[in-house]
Design a protein around this motif. Structure first.
Motif, PDB file in Angstrom:
ATOM      1  N   TYR A 159     -59.615  51.908  19.645  1.00  0.00           N
ATOM      2  CA  TYR A 159     -59.717  51.773  18.202  1.00  0.00           C
ATOM      3  C   TYR A 159     -58.335  51.418  17.654  1.00  0.00           C
ATOM      4  O   TYR A 159     -57.366  52.135  17.896  1.00  0.00           O
ATOM      5  N   ALA A 160     -58.253  50.333  16.920  1.00  0.00           N
ATOM      6  CA  ALA A 160     -56.980  49.868  16.365  1.00  0.00           C
ATOM      7  C   ALA A 160     -57.248  49.265  15.003  1.00  0.00           C
ATOM      8  O   ALA A 160     -57.970  48.271  14.886  1.00  0.00           O
ATOM      9  N   ILE A 161     -56.684  49.867  13.949  1.00  0.00           N
ATOM     10  CA  ILE A 161     -56.971  49.440  12.581  1.00  0.00           C
ATOM     11  C   ILE A 161     -55.662  49.236  11.830  1.00  0.00           C
ATOM     12  O   ILE A 161     -54.746  50.051  11.921  1.00  0.00           O
ATOM     13  N   ASP A 162     -55.598  48.157  11.067  1.00  0.00           N
ATOM     14  CA  ASP A 162     -54.409  47.859  10.268  1.00  0.00           C
ATOM     15  C   ASP A 162     -54.476  48.679   8.981  1.00  0.00           C
ATOM     16  O   ASP A 162     -54.677  48.145   7.882  1.00  0.00           O
ATOM     17  N   CYS A 163     -54.274  49.976   9.105  1.00  0.00           N
ATOM     18  CA  CYS A 163     -54.458  50.900   7.985  1.00  0.00           C
ATOM     19  C   CYS A 163     -53.463  50.669   6.856  1.00  0.00           C
ATOM     20  O   CYS A 163     -53.749  50.993   5.699  1.00  0.00           O
ATOM     21  N   PHE A 164     -52.274  50.142   7.151  1.00  0.00           N
ATOM     22  CA  PHE A 164     -51.247  49.959   6.129  1.00  0.00           C
ATOM     23  C   PHE A 164     -51.120  48.510   5.671  1.00  0.00           C
ATOM     24  O   PHE A 164     -50.217  48.170   4.918  1.00  0.00           O
ATOM     25  N   ASP A 165     -52.026  47.644   6.167  1.00  0.00           N
ATOM     26  CA  ASP A 165     -52.012  46.226   5.802  1.00  0.00           C
ATOM     27  C   ASP A 165     -50.636  45.609   6.040  1.00  0.00           C
ATOM     28  O   ASP A 165     -50.131  44.822   5.244  1.00  0.00           O
ATOM     29  N   SER A 166     -50.039  45.994   7.158  1.00  0.00           N
ATOM     30  CA  SER A 166     -48.699  45.522   7.503  1.00  0.00           C
ATOM     31  C   SER A 166     -48.707  44.534   8.662  1.00  0.00           C
ATOM     32  O   SER A 166     -47.686  43.919   8.968  1.00  0.00           O
ATOM     33  N   GLY A 167     -49.857  44.404   9.329  1.00  0.00           N
ATOM     34  CA  GLY A 167     -49.920  43.600  10.546  1.00  0.00           C
ATOM     35  C   GLY A 167     -49.607  44.396  11.792  1.00  0.00           C
ATOM     36  O   GLY A 167     -49.782  43.907  12.906  1.00  0.00           O
ATOM     37  N   ASP A 168     -49.130  45.649  11.618  1.00  0.00           N
ATOM     38  CA  ASP A 168     -48.848  46.554  12.735  1.00  0.00           C
ATOM     39  C   ASP A 168     -49.947  47.631  12.757  1.00  0.00           C
ATOM     40  O   ASP A 168     -49.887  48.591  11.977  1.00  0.00           O
ATOM     41  N   PRO A 169     -50.950  47.469  13.601  1.00  0.00           N
ATOM     42  CA  PRO A 169     -52.109  48.357  13.556  1.00  0.00           C
ATOM     43  C   PRO A 169     -51.814  49.769  14.041  1.00  0.00           C
ATOM     44  O   PRO A 169     -50.887  49.997  14.832  1.00  0.00           O
ATOM     45  N   VAL A 170     -52.599  50.714  13.559  1.00  0.00           N
ATOM     46  CA  VAL A 170     -52.532  52.113  13.981  1.00  0.00           C
ATOM     47  C   VAL A 170     -53.601  52.343  15.045  1.00  0.00           C
ATOM     48  O   VAL A 170     -54.735  51.867  14.915  1.00  0.00           O
ATOM     49  N   LEU A 171     -53.239  53.064  16.092  1.00  0.00           N
ATOM     50  CA  LEU A 171     -54.179  53.365  17.172  1.00  0.00           C
ATOM     51  C   LEU A 171     -54.267  54.864  17.379  1.00  0.00           C
ATOM     52  O   LEU A 171     -53.266  55.582  17.259  1.00  0.00           O
ATOM     53  N   LEU A 172     -55.459  55.329  17.689  1.00  0.00           N
ATOM     54  CA  LEU A 172     -55.694  56.726  18.033  1.00  0.00           C
ATOM     55  C   LEU A 172     -55.905  56.799  19.539  1.00  0.00           C
ATOM     56  O   LEU A 172     -56.897  56.305  20.068  1.00  0.00           O
ATOM     57  N   PHE A 173     -54.946  57.412  20.241  1.00  0.00           N
ATOM     58  CA  PHE A 173     -55.024  57.501  21.695  1.00  0.00           C
ATOM     59  C   PHE A 173     -55.420  58.910  22.130  1.00  0.00           C
ATOM     60  O   PHE A 173     -54.856  59.900  21.646  1.00  0.00           O
ATOM     61  N   ILE A 174     -56.373  58.989  23.036  1.00  0.00           N
ATOM     62  CA  ILE A 174     -56.651  60.232  23.751  1.00  0.00           C
ATOM     63  C   ILE A 174     -55.684  60.275  24.924  1.00  0.00           C
ATOM     64  O   ILE A 174     -55.625  59.339  25.722  1.00  0.00           O
ATOM     65  N   LYS A 175     -54.933  61.343  25.058  1.00  0.00           N
ATOM     66  CA  LYS A 175     -53.858  61.368  26.040  1.00  0.00           C
ATOM     67  C   LYS A 175     -54.339  61.292  27.486  1.00  0.00           C
ATOM     68  O   LYS A 175     -53.573  60.922  28.374  1.00  0.00           O
ATOM     69  N   MET A 176     -55.598  61.628  27.721  1.00  0.00           N
ATOM     70  CA  MET A 176     -56.107  61.562  29.087  1.00  0.00           C
ATOM     71  C   MET A 176     -56.553  60.153  29.476  1.00  0.00           C
ATOM     72  O   MET A 176     -56.883  59.898  30.637  1.00  0.00           O
ATOM     73  N   SER A 177     -56.557  59.212  28.525  1.00  0.00           N
ATOM     74  CA  SER A 177     -57.033  57.860  28.815  1.00  0.00           C
ATOM     75  C   SER A 177     -56.048  57.110  29.701  1.00  0.00           C
ATOM     76  O   SER A 177     -54.843  57.381  29.697  1.00  0.00           O
ATOM     77  N   HIS A 178     -56.569  56.167  30.459  1.00  0.00           N
ATOM     78  CA  HIS A 178     -55.715  55.355  31.327  1.00  0.00           C
ATOM     79  C   HIS A 178     -54.715  54.555  30.496  1.00  0.00           C
ATOM     80  O   HIS A 178     -53.551  54.404  30.891  1.00  0.00           O
ATOM     81  N   ASN A 179     -55.167  54.029  29.372  1.00  0.00           N
ATOM     82  CA  ASN A 179     -54.247  53.249  28.530  1.00  0.00           C
ATOM     83  C   ASN A 179     -53.022  54.065  28.144  1.00  0.00           C
ATOM     84  O   ASN A 179     -51.883  53.612  28.283  1.00  0.00           O
TER      85      ASN A 179
END
Length: 247
Positions: free
Chosen positions: A92-112
């Protein structure tokens, strides 16, 4: 004499068919129409209404891609013994601040996240693509109906941890991010960082874009090439011709 006339007629028909065949082949290879074919509404290679070949316009389209999509493909490197393997998973990656730099919510156990966390400076790469629901004529330079005729962008940069408060205190920035994610993905509410998270340990991050590579569609109609940091982050809403490109 009659045989000669018949032979000449056959040669003439063959030449006509050859010209038509060549025209159709060039039409497909160049994504263009032959003269007189513009009236066809079924031709998927109809010339787009807006054609552009400059990186400035491409940067505006890239920002729209980032702003319209709420899922991004994250490309990381996985260290497996002595080998380094490329790995890609959606997040999940959303440009919440309309800056072009998206915010992501990472689960720490994920491979990414595990791949990102071991990299110095959290360097990684994010690829944004457009799904089939975006195959419409609103995209500048687009050829609707063809995945290769639609825009996509690969963004390169680094991750920045967002130190926002959890459930123990009200943080306006945290509240804004949470509402942003809930509007697109309601199920993420139980994953937010903080004391209320009873599922997995998680973290908010911002992907800071340093540069990118853009493919606007078919090269004859849209820009293909690098995007610079300044052009990408420029406040394109100030452009007086913005409405002409439906951005």
């Amino acid at each position: 004499m009659l045989s000669l006339r018949v032979l000449s007629l056959c040669i003439g028909v063959w030449l006509l068919l050859s010209i038509v065949g060549e025209c159709n082949a060039q039409q497909i290879l160049r994504a263009e129409h032959c003269e007189g074919s513009e009236e066809s509404n079924d031709n998927p290679f109809k010339r787009p209404k807006h054609v552009y070949r400059d990186s400035r316009t491409a940067s505006r389209v890239a920002r729209r891609l980032v702003g319209n999509n709420t899922v991004a493909m994250i490309n990381t490197q996985f260290e497996h013994g002595n080998d380094t393997v490329a790995m890609s998973f959606p997040e999940y990656a959303i440009d919440c601040f309309d800056s072009g730099d998206p915010v992501l919510l990472f689960i720490k156990m994920s491979h990414n996240w595990r791949n990102i966390a071991v990299q110095a400076g959290y360097d990684s790469s994010v690829t944004y693509t457009v799904d089939s629901s975006e195959f419409d004529a609103d995209w500048p330079g687009a050829s609707p109906g063809s995945m290769y005729g639609m825009p996509r962008v690969n963004l390169r940069g680094h991750f920045r941890l967002l130190r926002v408060a959890g459930d123990d205190a009200f943080d306006p920035e945290a509240d804004r991010i949470q509402q942003c994610f809930l509007s697109a993905h309601r199920e993420t509410g139980s994953w937010f960082p903080g004391d209320g998270n009873r599922v997995h340990s998680s973290v908010w991050t911002e992907f800071v874009v340093d540069s990118g590579y853009f493919v606007g569609g078919f090269g004859g109609y849209a820009y293909i090439g690098a995007l610079g940091n300044d052009e990408y982050h420029y406040q394109h809403s100030q452009d007086v011709d913005e409405g002409s490109l439906h951005l």
